[in-house]
Design an enzyme around this catalytic site. Structure first.
Site, mmCIF file in Angstrom:
data_model
loop_
_atom_site.group_PDB
_atom_site.id
_atom_site.type_symbol
_atom_site.label_atom_id
_atom_site.label_comp_id
_atom_site.label_asym_id
_atom_site.label_seq_id
_atom_site.Cartn_x
_atom_site.Cartn_y
_atom_site.Cartn_z
ATOM 1 N N GLU A 1 0.831 -1.127 0.042
ATOM 2 C CA GLU A 1 -0.001 0.158 -0.100
ATOM 3 C C GLU A 1 0.909 1.401 0.178
ATOM 4 O O GLU A 1 0.411 2.225 -0.295
ATOM 5 C CB GLU A 1 -0.804 0.043 1.196
ATOM 6 C CG GLU A 1 -2.244 -0.928 1.108
ATOM 7 C CD GLU A 1 -2.994 -0.985 0.145
ATOM 8 O OE1 GLU A 1 -3.076 0.390 -0.219
ATOM 9 O OE2 GLU A 1 -3.762 -1.914 -0.270
ATOM 10 N N SER B 1 -47.167 -10.412 -16.073
ATOM 11 C CA SER B 1 -48.693 -9.877 -16.015
ATOM 12 C C SER B 1 -48.853 -8.839 -14.751
ATOM 13 O O SER B 1 -49.665 -8.419 -14.714
ATOM 14 C CB SER B 1 -49.578 -10.905 -15.995
ATOM 15 O OG SER B 1 -49.742 -11.672 -17.218
#
Length: 687
Positions: free
Chosen positions: A95, A365
């Protein structure tokens, strides 16, 4: 002479170029100095030990108290000297290898990232140091804007000025996200390996150090091979930086890891609901990650624990535990938009994907009520007759053909009423109606009630061919249920900080979008899916669960080859249930297609326990008439009918025995109709 002139011009331009760059450099120096001075004046930002966030239900009772979830233990702040050295080394190596050498900014990495951003005209490249990441995670949002980056620089300076490197690293390791709700290295160690952060081996540490770059991509319990590739990069970085030897890196990579994945021992109430709350807090209210994890917030939600628990019970009880099929449920107060219950899947610990809010599926539907509302507004009535038979529809200026089928290829092969068509879910009737009123009308109505997913004016839209989210369709039904108002779905009522100061409070939002009378007539038609009096060439779609219900409810089923829906409401409660497979596998007719109806019916009935059996109240301008379901005409002794509602003035005047209503108020006698023309005319509505 010309050569001398050009040379002078070049010198002038070069002089201005140097002046401009000097001025630009001076601005940067002044700006940086100003930031440093402001950061010094602002003083140290608070580095508080995390305090749990408290979630309250709609009754004011705490239903969950955790930093992120039941898996998270980041509230157990771990001192730096209690974190394994390999984990610290691995994290620094991958990092921020210059962490102990810079003052918050790695200028070489920053210059490279800035060049890449300018070249691509974006802000996507990162050169974040550990201090910068800690500043962003603790105090800022994740927006990739220049303003946010400037704020990040400001907080980075404040951290570096007022805290030691060890304090900053300790804070970073206790708040960084490692996936599965685990914030902080202690939570990650417990979750993945069931051990303390102090006991991590090099192999385990290098695996965990690779996760924060993409927790959903590199979580080893979900994407093991990808996580191993990331682990290799971490170990190679450590070897390159001289932290460990290459043989040791190879040995750590080849070491077999035993993932434990410790699951919570206590069942959590509404984990998908809680995640939706967090998403709302973060995305809509723009609370920082630090506030969400460590701030001790009190979040007052819309959750109704009674409805939630019953819904969770019925979903678990209904679906075969051996089945891989998924399901989701949303319950909403249609008057306010408050989400009362939410289930995003069958098991949150196996899949945190929230199907209720994040997925879009074809509603089938269950989309038809929006069509029939538009038809009512266009002049149709519950008695309007259209023929149900195999039909091919021409559209797009007769350049395209659409040939829908009814379920099971059953057709009436005669005219049926709109009330019956809705109750038995006749597809031919729906598409005829859609084409008759104009296909843009359905799109318009759906958008008005809150459907934001892309729609298209095509014949198949009448049958719900375009995918929508569950939250959208529940919102849409709520507009019908509450008499025509579009509401804003929400999960949070109020947020206060640890000292009780109000950070946010919900303000009701609604807009009148539907005609109240037409909405009520539609609602009464939708109760017909449970009424056997509307059985025609096939049975009404809610017949198999009608016996479960004791309350009057309006609803509509929906099904496609891959999706099964049940959506319905009373004026006080709207609920949607979806069942299907995540990868779109075909659902079986039995038992898969019946799950949604059963879950919905049981959950709805449980939620309505103790309430009025019929909470629908007809507005002014609506009348009830006994109608023969077969002909759509007024009922008589020879052809009994059912109570049907009409907007005043649109009810049929003819009786099913051939007589008709006399318009003169002084005459009660029925007179004989004069032929077929009068019979059709008095039906009202379009043909």
């Amino acid at each position: 002479m010309k050569f001398i002139t050009n040379r002078n011009r070049f010198r002038i331009r070069l002089r201005w170029f140097f002046r401009f760059n000097l001025f630009f450099l001076l601005l940067i120096v002044i700006g940086t100095a100003g930031l440093w001075v402001a950061a010094k004046i602002a003083g140290p930002p608070p580095l508080n030990v995390p305090r749990a966030i408290s979630y309250y239900d709609s009754q004011g009772n705490i239903f969950n108290k955790a930093t992120e979830s039941a898996l998270s233990s980041s509230s157990e702040w771990t001192k730096l000297d209690h974190i394994s050295k390999p984990l610290i080394q691995a994290t620094l190596s991958i990092e921020d290898k210059h962490f102990y050498k810079h003052h918050g900014f790695d200028l070489r990495r920053l210059a490279g990232a800035l060049f890449a951003d300018v070249k691509s005209f974006s802000k996507a490249q990162g050169a974040s140091t550990i201090t910068m990441q800690y500043a962003k995670n603790s105090f800022l949002s994740n927006d990739k804007t220049w303003r946010r980056k400037l704020a990040e620089a400001f907080y980075t300076m404040r951290l570096e000025m007022n805290y030691s490197k060890d304090q900053i690293l300790e804070g970073y390791l206790n708040t960084i996200y490692y996936g599965h709700g685990a914030y902080g290295i202690q939570a990650a160690s417990k979750y993945y390996f069931n051990k303390n952060a102090s006991d991590l081996s090099l192999s385990e540490a290098s695996m965990l150090a690779g996760i924060p770059k993409g927790p959903t991509l590199y979580a080893p319990d979900v994407h093991y091979e990808r996580a191993k590739e990331r682990q290799k990069i971490v170990l190679q970085s450590m070897a390159k930086n001289g932290t460990i030897s290459k043989p040791l890196a190879d040995s750590a990579y080849n070491h077999s890891l035993q993932l434990v994945n410790v699951q919570p021992t206590k069942e959590r109430l509404a984990p998908y609901f809680q995640q939706a709350v967090r998403d709302e807090l973060k995305n809509k209210l723009h609370l920082t990650e630090d506030q969400l994890i460590n701030g001790g917030l009190n979040v007052y939600t819309t959750l109704d624990p009674k409805i939630q628990k019953k819904a969770e019970y019925w979903m678990k009880d209904t679906i075969d535990p051996k089945s891989d099929i998924q399901s989701a449920l949303i319950s909403m107060n249609p008057k306010t938009g408050a989400v009362l219950a939410l289930i995003g899947g069958r098991d949150y610990d196996k899949s945190a994907f929230n199907r209720a809010t994040q997925s879009r599926r074809s509603p089938g539907s269950s989309f038809k009520p929006f069509l029939y509302y538009a038809a009512l507004e266009d002049g149709f009535t519950p008695s309007t007759l259209l023929k149900s038979e195999p039909t091919s529809f021409q559209y797009d200026d007769d350049r395209a053909t659409y040939s829908p089928n009814n379920f099971g290829n059953y057709y009436a092969n005669k005219k049926i009423t709109m009330a019956e068509a809705l109750a038995v879910s006749d597809n031919i009737y729906a598409v005829k109606t859609h084409m008759s009123i104009g296909m843009d009308e359905l799109v318009k109505t759906a958008k008005e009630v809150g459907i934001r997913s892309p729609l298209a004016p095509i014949p198949s839209l009448a049958l719900g061919s375009k995918p929508v989210s569950m939250l959208e369709i529940t919102r849409g039904y709520s507009a019908i249920a509450n008499g025509g108002y579009r509401v804003q779905p929400h999960f949070v009522k109020k947020v206060t900080d640890k000292d009780g100061n109000v950070l946010y409070e919900w303000k009701p939002k609604s807009k009148k979008v539907l005609n109240k009378k037409a909405a009520f007539v539609l609602s009464q038609m939708m109760t017909g899916i449970f009424d056997k009096q509307l059985n025609g060439y096939t049975t009404v779609t809610g017949s198999k669960v009608a016996g479960i219900l004791t309350h009057k409810v309006a609803a509509k089923t929906g099904s496609t080859a891959t999706d099964s829906w049940m959506v319905g409401y009373t004026p006080k409660l709207a609920m949607a249930v979806w069942v299907g497979y995540d990868q779109g596998e075909t659902i079986s007719v039995y038992p898969d297609s019946g799950y949604a109806k059963k879950i919905w019916a049981h959950s709805m009935e449980s939620a309505l326990f103790g309430q009025s059996k019929n909470s629908f109240k007809a507005p002014k301008g609506v009348v009830a008439v006994n109608i023969d379901p077969k002909t759509g005409l007024r009922a008589t002794d020879t052809c009994p009918g059912r109570e049907t509602y009409f907007i005043k003035g649109t009810a049929p005047k003819a009786y099913c025995d051939g007589t008709k209503v006399v318009s003169h108020p002084k005459h009660k006698k029925k007179t004989q109709s004069h032929g077929l023309f009068d019979w059709i005319f008095h039906l009202g509505g379009k043909k």
